[in-house]
Write an enzyme that holds these catalytic residues in place. Structure first.
Site, PDB file in Angstrom:
ATOM      1  N   GLY A 188      48.864 -67.806  22.111  1.00 61.14           N
ATOM      2  CA  GLY A 188      49.678 -68.772  22.831  1.00 61.14           C
ATOM      3  C   GLY A 188      50.953 -68.104  23.309  1.00 61.14           C
ATOM      4  O   GLY A 188      50.948 -66.956  23.746  1.00 61.14           O
ATOM      5  N   TYR A 194      43.095 -64.831  15.471  1.00 61.78           N
ATOM      6  CA  TYR A 194      42.751 -64.864  16.893  1.00 61.78           C
ATOM      7  C   TYR A 194      41.277 -64.520  17.061  1.00 61.78           C
ATOM      8  O   TYR A 194      40.758 -63.633  16.377  1.00 61.78           O
ATOM      9  CB  TYR A 194      43.593 -63.859  17.686  1.00 61.78           C
ATOM     10  CG  TYR A 194      45.064 -64.169  17.669  1.00 61.78           C
ATOM     11  CD1 TYR A 194      45.559 -65.330  18.256  1.00 61.78           C
ATOM     12  CD2 TYR A 194      45.966 -63.309  17.055  1.00 61.78           C
ATOM     13  CE1 TYR A 194      46.915 -65.615  18.234  1.00 61.78           C
ATOM     14  CE2 TYR A 194      47.324 -63.587  17.029  1.00 61.78           C
ATOM     15  CZ  TYR A 194      47.790 -64.747  17.622  1.00 61.78           C
ATOM     16  OH  TYR A 194      49.124 -65.032  17.587  1.00 61.78           O
ATOM     17  N   LYS A 220      57.476 -67.354  15.407  1.00 58.02           N
ATOM     18  CA  LYS A 220      58.711 -66.598  15.623  1.00 58.02           C
ATOM     19  C   LYS A 220      59.938 -67.490  15.762  1.00 58.02           C
ATOM     20  O   LYS A 220      60.939 -67.287  15.107  1.00 58.02           O
ATOM     21  CB  LYS A 220      58.551 -65.694  16.834  1.00 58.02           C
ATOM     22  CG  LYS A 220      57.563 -64.560  16.568  1.00 58.02           C
ATOM     23  CD  LYS A 220      57.382 -63.677  17.790  1.00 58.02           C
ATOM     24  CE  LYS A 220      56.351 -62.600  17.550  1.00 58.02           C
ATOM     25  NZ  LYS A 220      55.008 -63.100  17.306  1.00 58.02           N
ATOM     26  N   ASN A 225      46.173 -71.866  18.870  1.00 57.77           N
ATOM     27  CA  ASN A 225      46.028 -72.423  20.214  1.00 57.77           C
ATOM     28  C   ASN A 225      44.579 -72.392  20.679  1.00 57.77           C
ATOM     29  O   ASN A 225      43.884 -71.398  20.500  1.00 57.77           O
ATOM     30  CB  ASN A 225      46.874 -71.618  21.194  1.00 57.77           C
ATOM     31  CG  ASN A 225      48.339 -71.714  20.858  1.00 57.77           C
ATOM     32  OD1 ASN A 225      49.018 -72.632  21.261  1.00 57.77           O
ATOM     33  ND2 ASN A 225      48.822 -70.768  20.071  1.00 57.77           N
ATOM     34  N   THR A 282      51.185 -71.830  14.732  1.00 58.76           N
ATOM     35  CA  THR A 282      50.187 -72.697  15.357  1.00 58.76           C
ATOM     36  C   THR A 282      49.026 -71.869  15.872  1.00 58.76           C
ATOM     37  O   THR A 282      49.189 -70.702  16.227  1.00 58.76           O
ATOM     38  CB  THR A 282      50.781 -73.511  16.532  1.00 58.76           C
ATOM     39  OG1 THR A 282      51.323 -72.615  17.503  1.00 58.76           O
ATOM     40  CG2 THR A 282      51.853 -74.472  16.055  1.00 58.76           C
ATOM     41  N   LYS A 333      58.137 -85.735  23.140  1.00 58.72           N
ATOM     42  CA  LYS A 333      59.474 -85.991  23.677  1.00 58.72           C
ATOM     43  C   LYS A 333      60.263 -84.694  23.753  1.00 58.72           C
ATOM     44  O   LYS A 333      59.897 -83.693  23.132  1.00 58.72           O
ATOM     45  CB  LYS A 333      60.219 -87.029  22.842  1.00 58.72           C
ATOM     46  CG  LYS A 333      60.438 -86.626  21.395  1.00 58.72           C
ATOM     47  CD  LYS A 333      61.107 -87.763  20.625  1.00 58.72           C
ATOM     48  CE  LYS A 333      61.357 -87.366  19.194  1.00 58.72           C
ATOM     49  NZ  LYS A 333      61.863 -88.445  18.380  1.00 58.72           N
ATOM     50  N   ARG A 360      53.138 -89.833  17.122  1.00 59.32           N
ATOM     51  CA  ARG A 360      54.226 -90.224  18.034  1.00 59.32           C
ATOM     52  C   ARG A 360      54.007 -89.592  19.408  1.00 59.32           C
ATOM     53  O   ARG A 360      53.270 -88.621  19.544  1.00 59.32           O
ATOM     54  CB  ARG A 360      55.584 -89.791  17.478  1.00 59.32           C
ATOM     55  CG  ARG A 360      55.755 -88.283  17.385  1.00 59.32           C
ATOM     56  CD  ARG A 360      57.184 -87.890  17.010  1.00 59.32           C
ATOM     57  NE  ARG A 360      57.300 -86.459  16.805  1.00 59.32           N
ATOM     58  CZ  ARG A 360      57.481 -85.569  17.771  1.00 59.32           C
ATOM     59  NH1 ARG A 360      57.546 -85.946  19.029  1.00 59.32           N
ATOM     60  NH2 ARG A 360      57.591 -84.275  17.492  1.00 59.32           N
ATOM     61  N   GLU A 414      48.172 -77.336  20.422  1.00 62.29           N
ATOM     62  CA  GLU A 414      48.621 -76.388  19.408  1.00 62.29           C
ATOM     63  C   GLU A 414      48.480 -77.021  18.025  1.00 62.29           C
ATOM     64  O   GLU A 414      49.078 -78.060  17.765  1.00 62.29           O
ATOM     65  CB  GLU A 414      50.068 -75.996  19.660  1.00 62.29           C
ATOM     66  CG  GLU A 414      50.256 -75.305  21.004  1.00 62.29           C
ATOM     67  CD  GLU A 414      51.709 -75.008  21.284  1.00 62.29           C
ATOM     68  OE1 GLU A 414      52.209 -74.015  20.736  1.00 62.29           O
ATOM     69  OE2 GLU A 414      52.324 -75.788  22.032  1.00 62.29           O
TER      70      GLU A 414
END
Length: 155
Positions: A15, A91, A21, A29, A27, A107, A104, A79
């Protein structure tokens, strides 16, 4: 998303390298084709569920589906943060995900610190909800029974 639970799998791709980092929250991807194949009615936002890598154990997870407004992405992404510490990157391995609930909407945040705080709150809320019987049952779903020939790196 009306179609919960939603199951998908795909190869883990590199990703933006921000999860570990900048955020301290690694995460995994999915490639574009997995994101492009989400149901048309999927709302962007933060979801929770279960995930496994290859034929490995099933763990709690949260997944962000959307544009990541803080980073102003131009492509929709998916993600997944798996609530487990892996010894190494994975990977190229197959990520199996069962999305069972919605937390949620997506945002924007005014600072990296407020983004990190929100993600940490999402993780804590997801942990609680995934202990509920109606969500816990998906941890044992046949979807996660990947054929033995598909073992990846022994995860």
């Amino acid at each position: 998303m009306r179609h919960l639970p939603y199951f998908c799998r795909g190869q883990v791709v590199r990703g933006f390298a921000r999860g570990s980092k900048q955020l301290g929250i690694p995460t995994a991807n999915f490639p574009e084709q997995v994101v492009d194949n989400l149901p048309a009615d999927v709302s962007t936002g933060i979801y929770y569920g279960w995930a496994s890598v290859g034929n490995g154990d099933v763990h709690k997870m949260v997944v962000s589906i959307g544009w990541n407004p803080y980073y102003k992405n131009t492509k929709k992404s998916m993600e997944t943060h798996i609530m487990h510490t892996f010894k190494e990157d994975f990977y190229g391995e197959i990520l199996n995900v069962a999305i069972v609930g919605y937390l949620r909407p997506e945002k924007n945040f005014d600072s990296l610190e407020s983004l990190i705080s929100a993600i940490q709150a999402d993780i804590e809320e997801a942990k609680k909800r995934l202990d509920l019987p109606e969500h816990l049952k998906f941890k044992e779903d046949n979807f996660f029974q990947v054929p033995k020939g598909k073992i990846m790196n022994g995860h």
